[in-house]
Design an enzyme around this catalytic site. Structure first.
Site, PDB file in Angstrom:
ATOM      1  CB  SER A  98      -0.942   0.015   1.203  1.00 40.81           C
ATOM      2  OG  SER A  98      -0.225   0.194   2.413  1.00 40.81           O
ATOM      3  CE  LYS A 115      -2.956   2.340   4.901  1.00 43.47           C
ATOM      4  NZ  LYS A 115      -2.804   1.468   3.716  1.00 43.47           N
TER       5      LYS A 115
END
Length: 255
Positions: free
Chosen positions: A69, A140
């Site tokens: 990701s 993230k």
């Protein structure tokens, strides 16, 4: 006769003395330091392990990247070093920071009870970077901080933060900033976070309809990912981004 006596003395001095069991005194004197050496090594290893655990708990923690990701910045299997002091003394995450956080209550439901022994073992190994992190830990990039309005997307397909288009050069090649349209004002004390490989990232966009609206509370942030520590051929700092330099806070102050 004198020569024979000299030979006899040399032979007697060079022969190992025995203790009656057939074991020489010299071999016994060699084994004792070896046993002490192993004991010292065990103590030293224990001290080092405790030191590393304390270091990872309060200063810097290895974090193993479990997914794609955050490509291309982070690859599966990378160990990033998470700076736990980055947001101390009143400092808070900034737009563009890559953060590791506990997603309990925001990205995942409240934790299910786990066997205390297995949980402690897993956490200890994860703290040393020897195991994948808990299923509740995520990495993230911060796109919006408290008070920001984050919108997808403008006519050129770019995210806008407080009305300013953001050119995200760190995105995975060929990825759009988002195929999911959204318009959100980030609540104070929380963060809006997204992965760099947008088409492979489950991030704030995927939790819009859940408690918290996809945002992450500041007190759930573990730290900032500052370095790639492993593998050695990828040993480097995570470069800062200037994508948000033109973005200002809604009140006109620089964010």
């Amino acid at each position: 006769m004198d020569t024979e006596a000299q030979h006899t003395e040399r032979d007697r001095s060079s022969a190992p003395e025995t203790d009656g069991s057939g074991t020489g005194e010299r071999s016994r004197s060699v084994r004792v330091p070896r046993r002490l050496s192993w004991r010292r090594a065990g103590v030293l290893g224990g001290v080092c392990a405790v030191f590393l655990l304390l270091l990872s708990q309060f200063v810097m923690q290895p974090f193993q990247i479990p997914s794609t990701s955050m490509q291309p910045a982070l690859e599966v299997g990378d160990r990033v070093l998470v700076n736990k002091l980055a947001y101390g003394f009143g400092s808070e995450p900034r737009r563009g920071d890559v953060v590791v956080f506990d997603g309990t209550g925001s990205f995942v439901p409240e934790e299910v009870e786990e066997n205390p022994v297995s949980a402690a073992a897993r956490e200890g190994l994860a703290a040393l970077g020897l195991a994948e992190p808990s299923d509740t830990d995520f990495v993230k990039r911060v796109v919006g901080v408290g008070g920001d309005r984050v919108v997808c997307c403008d006519k050129r397909g770019r995210l806008q933060v407080n009305g300013v288009p953001v050119d995200e050069s760190y995105l995975y090649a060929g990825d759009a900033p988002s195929h999911v349209p959204f318009d959100i004002v980030v609540p104070q004390g929380t963060l809006w976070v997204m992965g760099d490989h947008r088409s492979k990232s489950r991030d704030s966009r995927d939790h819009l309809g859940e408690p918290g609206g996809g945002t992450v509370p500041l007190d759930r942030v573990i730290g900032r990912a500052d370095w790639i520590g492993w593998p050695f051929d990828r040993w480097s700092t995570l470069p800062a981004t200037g994508a948000f330099d033109r973005v200002t806070a809604p009140d006109g102050a620089h964010g």
